[in-house]
Scaffold this motif. Structure first.
Motif, PDB file in Angstrom:
ATOM      1  N   ALA A  56      66.280  21.308  37.701  1.00 54.48           N
ATOM      2  CA  ALA A  56      65.104  20.681  37.091  1.00 54.48           C
ATOM      3  C   ALA A  56      63.838  20.918  37.907  1.00 54.48           C
ATOM      4  O   ALA A  56      62.796  20.360  37.597  1.00 54.48           O
ATOM      5  N   LEU A  57      63.928  21.753  38.922  1.00 53.09           N
ATOM      6  CA  LEU A  57      62.763  22.069  39.746  1.00 53.09           C
ATOM      7  C   LEU A  57      61.695  22.733  38.877  1.00 53.09           C
ATOM      8  O   LEU A  57      61.997  23.648  38.109  1.00 53.09           O
ATOM      9  N   PRO A  58      60.443  22.276  38.946  1.00 47.79           N
ATOM     10  CA  PRO A  58      59.392  22.892  38.126  1.00 47.79           C
ATOM     11  C   PRO A  58      59.292  24.403  38.356  1.00 47.79           C
ATOM     12  O   PRO A  58      59.542  24.898  39.453  1.00 47.79           O
ATOM     13  N   HIS A  59      58.913  25.115  37.328  1.00 49.94           N
ATOM     14  CA  HIS A  59      58.904  26.572  37.376  1.00 49.94           C
ATOM     15  C   HIS A  59      57.775  27.159  38.217  1.00 49.94           C
ATOM     16  O   HIS A  59      57.761  28.371  38.458  1.00 49.94           O
ATOM     17  N   ASP A  60      56.827  26.349  38.667  1.00 51.62           N
ATOM     18  CA  ASP A  60      55.796  26.914  39.532  1.00 51.62           C
ATOM     19  C   ASP A  60      56.257  27.025  40.988  1.00 51.62           C
ATOM     20  O   ASP A  60      55.536  27.531  41.834  1.00 51.62           O
ATOM     21  N   PHE A  61      57.491  26.570  41.269  1.00 50.09           N
ATOM     22  CA  PHE A  61      58.118  26.813  42.564  1.00 50.09           C
ATOM     23  C   PHE A  61      58.970  28.077  42.450  1.00 50.09           C
ATOM     24  O   PHE A  61      59.146  28.633  41.364  1.00 50.09           O
TER      25      PHE A  61
END
Length: 110
Positions: A56-61
């Motif tokens: 679920a880590l945001p895609h900007d990482f």
């Protein structure tokens, strides 16, 4: 050697420039690095702060598998403990105290 650029995100858990400067030496960029270490560290801090799943880590990482690998390698090598110890020492010296505490209290919940 290619230079990896740091792409800033805008999360409350992100390291400030000053915080990063204090610990950057513990996270050197390798010659084959594809992701900036500060980005990886910010992703780990986001996960810890928000308690979300790796996927679920945001895609900007960086990709979650890369962040997980970075976290796991740092954990197994003892790097997190080294960084925390250095931060505690610096904080204590700034407060004009001994670098290492002379005692500690442990509170165990049973």
């Amino acid at each position: 050697m290619k230079k990896i650029e740091f792409k800033a995100t805008n999360y409350l858990s992100d390291l400030t420039d000053t915080q990063w400067e204090q610990i950057a030496e513990y996270f050197p960029q390798g010659p084959n690095s594809e992701h900036h270490k500060r980005t990886l560290l910010n992703a780990v801090l986001y996960l810890v702060n928000n308690g979300c799943k790796w996927r679920a880590l945001p895609h900007d990482f960086s990709p979650y598998s890369t962040v997980h690998s970075f976290y796991r390698r740092a954990r197994l090598s003892g790097l997190w403990e080294k960084v925390l110890e250095a931060v505690v020492q610096k904080t204590r010296l700034t407060a004009e105290r001994n670098a290492a505490p002379s005692y500690a209290l442990l509170i165990l919940k049973v």
